[in-house]
Design a protein around this motif. Structure first.
Motif, PDB file in Angstrom:
ATOM      1  N   ASP A   1       0.865  -1.017   0.084  1.00 37.77           N
ATOM      2  CA  ASP A   1      -0.184   0.222   0.088  1.00 37.77           C
ATOM      3  C   ASP A   1       0.521   1.557   0.310  1.00 37.77           C
ATOM      4  OD1 ASP A   1      -2.476  -1.844   0.231  1.00 37.77           O
ATOM      5  OD2 ASP A   1      -2.441  -0.991   2.323  1.00 37.77           O
ATOM      6  N   GLY A   2       1.827   1.270  -0.554  1.00 37.69           N
ATOM      7  CA  GLY A   2       3.061   2.292  -0.370  1.00 37.69           C
ATOM      8  C   GLY A   2       3.354   2.575   0.136  1.00 37.69           C
TER       9      GLY A   2
ATOM     10  N   SER B   1       7.132   2.459  -6.852  1.00 36.80           N
ATOM     11  CA  SER B   1       6.144   2.373  -6.020  1.00 36.80           C
ATOM     12  C   SER B   1       5.479   2.742  -4.385  1.00 36.80           C
ATOM     13  CB  SER B   1       4.902   0.332  -5.878  1.00 36.80           C
ATOM     14  OG  SER B   1       5.988  -0.008  -4.756  1.00 36.80           O
ATOM     15  N   VAL B   2       6.968   2.923  -3.660  1.00 39.06           N
ATOM     16  CA  VAL B   2       7.339   2.893  -2.617  1.00 39.06           C
ATOM     17  C   VAL B   2       6.489   4.637  -2.137  1.00 39.06           C
ATOM     18  CG1 VAL B   2       8.810   3.623  -0.742  1.00 39.06           C
ATOM     19  CG2 VAL B   2       8.729   2.174  -2.129  1.00 39.06           C
ATOM     20  N   ARG B   3       5.880   5.075  -1.918  1.00 41.22           N
ATOM     21  CA  ARG B   3       5.349   6.548  -1.540  1.00 41.22           C
ATOM     22  C   ARG B   3       5.725   7.255  -0.144  1.00 41.22           C
ATOM     23  NH1 ARG B   3      -0.140   7.490  -4.037  1.00 41.22           N
ATOM     24  NH2 ARG B   3       0.487   9.796  -3.148  1.00 41.22           N
TER      25      ARG B   3
ATOM     26  N   ALA C   1      10.200   9.980  -1.298  1.00 38.55           N
ATOM     27  CA  ALA C   1       9.283   8.965  -0.054  1.00 38.55           C
ATOM     28  C   ALA C   1      10.115   9.923   1.205  1.00 38.55           C
ATOM     29  CB  ALA C   1       9.115   8.195   0.271  1.00 38.55           C
TER      30      ALA C   1
ATOM     31  N   GLN D   1       1.163   5.378   6.545  1.00 39.09           N
ATOM     32  CA  GLN D   1       0.176   5.042   5.610  1.00 39.09           C
ATOM     33  C   GLN D   1      -0.767   6.748   5.038  1.00 39.09           C
ATOM     34  OE1 GLN D   1      -0.772   2.439   4.044  1.00 39.09           O
ATOM     35  NE2 GLN D   1      -0.900   3.328   2.503  1.00 39.09           N
TER      36      GLN D   1
ATOM     37  N   ALA E   1       1.381   8.062   2.243  1.00 36.78           N
ATOM     38  CA  ALA E   1       1.859   7.239   1.550  1.00 36.78           C
ATOM     39  C   ALA E   1       0.715   7.770   1.282  1.00 36.78           C
ATOM     40  CB  ALA E   1       1.745   5.952   1.337  1.00 36.78           C
ATOM     41  N   ASN E   2      -0.317   8.329   1.344  1.00 35.62           N
ATOM     42  CA  ASN E   2      -1.709   8.776   0.438  1.00 35.62           C
ATOM     43  C   ASN E   2      -0.930  10.459   0.266  1.00 35.62           C
ATOM     44  OD1 ASN E   2      -2.668   5.950   1.227  1.00 35.62           O
ATOM     45  ND2 ASN E   2      -3.821   6.433   2.512  1.00 35.62           N
TER      46      ASN E   2
ATOM     47  N   THR F   1       3.616  12.900  -2.881  1.00 35.38           N
ATOM     48  CA  THR F   1       4.497  12.282  -2.794  1.00 35.38           C
ATOM     49  C   THR F   1       5.179  13.669  -3.455  1.00 35.38           C
ATOM     50  OG1 THR F   1       3.541  10.740  -3.261  1.00 35.38           O
ATOM     51  CG2 THR F   1       5.818  10.364  -3.410  1.00 35.38           C
TER      52      THR F   1
ATOM     53  N   ARG G   1      -2.289  10.076  -5.909  1.00 28.21           N
ATOM     54  CA  ARG G   1      -1.791   9.494  -6.621  1.00 28.21           C
ATOM     55  C   ARG G   1       0.015   9.701  -6.670  1.00 28.21           C
ATOM     56  NH1 ARG G   1      -3.808   8.349 -12.067  1.00 28.21           N
ATOM     57  NH2 ARG G   1      -3.368  10.980 -12.667  1.00 28.21           N
ATOM     58  N   GLY G   2       0.093  10.870  -6.132  1.00 25.31           N
ATOM     59  CA  GLY G   2       2.499  10.588  -6.445  1.00 25.31           C
ATOM     60  C   GLY G   2       2.892  11.141  -7.378  1.00 25.31           C
TER      61      GLY G   2
END
Length: 407
Positions: A156-157, A192-194, A245, A344, A347-348, A351, A405-406
């Motif tokens: 989930d990022g 995919s890492v945020r 990130a 989390q 991550a949302n 980014t 969405r980064g």
């Protein structure tokens, strides 16, 4: 155009030319770009004597780049060029190549930090995943190095990096130092890492260096052992500093010695009520690592930092909060859960804007106010061009909650 902008563009042009020369094996062009006393610092773990320090342009060409070319067909594909406040140029990108004998393909992330003097390149720090290169030497390839001293998961990022030597109170030995660099590079290369969460198994984040390992392996040259350990350990922190990130660290129990670096690396630190931060070096007659002599004066002030180092006095969780070393203190049972929730949430978030914020905050120490104001304009323009910014402004105008969405 400012002098700094002109210098930055000239540096980029010089480095781009060097990449082309390296890809073509043009030794004359490579030599023309470097100072005679060029120093190359190459990722530890690369075989054939490539990993380590090469002093002199000739040594770097012969024992570094051309030795790489003898064993792999590989090309650096830069993706981002970032000028730092101190005049260096950070380049991130992807290595794509194959083993010359095996034909086994590989792809891995890299970071290059270039240094300049008198219009030439005088230094390079090269960071990548050495295991990707080693794997490409095998005809069947090699599975990625399994991490034994830490767990790395991405969901989930959020990349969760958990120190996993609880029986040793997550003490730092050579294996952990090496694996920390591998893990940091893998995080950096995962688009995919945020957000990143750093934590430890068991009651402690880490007690710092593994004294038993030192005494059992150093022989008569403790300095050589410490150098071998701290080079990959410090390179990993450089990688984390370059991430887009944001980073959250959960500090519980003992947080000591070089292990304080996991606190310094974080943008937000959640401390358990039982956390105790101690430099620890004076107790064993060493001067320190993990970036503490740079970070701690900036976090808690020079007088407090000097006291923490020289008198080796522990800093309790509440004191750490009062002094600005951590962001919040929670009950020990809730610390990991709280850290996950913050990671989390980040991550949302936006980014790309977070990346600009991290760089601005980090480099503000090396800039004057006018320089920082100029850098803020550059960052603002860059973040304004993102899909996240455009979507968030539209959502604001429509009185809706934005979705990031980064991008």
């Amino acid at each position: 155009m400012s002098d700094a902008t002109s210098a930055s563009r000239a540096a980029r042009t010089l480095v781009e030319g060097l990449y082309d020369a390296l890809a073509g094996g043009d030794r004359a062009a490579i030599e023309q770009a470097l100072t005679a006393d060029f120093i190359g610092r190459v990722t530890p773990g690369l075989p054939f004597g490539i990993g380590g320090e090469h002093v002199g342009a000739g040594a770097m060409i012969r024992d570094g780049w051309f030795t790489i070319g003898a064993h792999w067909r590989v090309r650096a594909e830069p993706s981002t060029f970032t000028a730092t406040a101190d005049g260096r140029l950070q380049v991130q990108g992807i290595y794509r190549g194959t083993g010359r004998e095996s034909g086994t393909p590989f792809t891995t992330w890299f970071a290059h930090v270039w240094e300049f003097r008198d219009g030439l390149i005088c230094g390079l720090t090269q960071i990548t995943d050495a295991t990707a290169f080693v794997g490409a030497l095998e005809s069947e390839g090699a599975a990625p190095l399994g991490l034994e001293t830490m767990d790395l998961t991405v969901a989930d990022g959020v990349a969760t990096l958990c120190l996993a030597r609880p029986d040793a109170r997550n003490a730092i030995d050579q294996r952990l130092a090496d694996e920390f660099l591998v893990a940091a590079v893998r995080i950096a290369g995962d688009t995919s890492v945020r957000a990143v969460l750093i934590c430890g198994e068991g009651p402690d984040l880490t007690v710092g260096g593994d004294i038993g390992y030192f005494t059992g392996n150093a022989g008569d040259d403790l300095g050589a052992t410490l150098r071998q350990m701290t080079v990959p350990f410090h390179l990993a922190f450089q990688v984390l500093a370059m991430l887009d990130a944001p980073i959250v660290t959960v500090a519980q129990g003992a947080v000591a010695g070089g292990g304080l670096g996991f606190v310094y690396a974080a943008d937000i630190v959640v401390a358990a009520e039982d956390a105790r931060f101690v430099t620890a070096f004076a107790a064993i007659g060493l001067s320190g690592d993990g970036g503490g002599t740079w970070h701690l004066p900036r976090r808690i002030g020079p007088a407090r930092a000097a006291r923490a180092y020289l008198l080796n006095e522990p800093i309790a969780a509440q004191q750490a909060l009062d002094w600005g070393l951590v962001a919040e203190v929670v009950p020990a049972a809730d610390a990991r859960v709280r850290g996950v929730a913050i990671a989390q949430r980040l991550a949302n978030g936006p980014t790309r804007a977070f990346a600009q914020m991290r760089a601005l905050l980090r480099e503000s120490w090396d800039r004057s106010l006018p320089e920082q104001l100029d850098a803020e304009i550059v960052g603002l323009v860059a973040s304004a061009s993102t899909e996240d910014a455009r979507g968030a402004i539209d959502a604001f105008l429509n009185k809706q909650r934005p979705t990031f969405r980064g991008l």
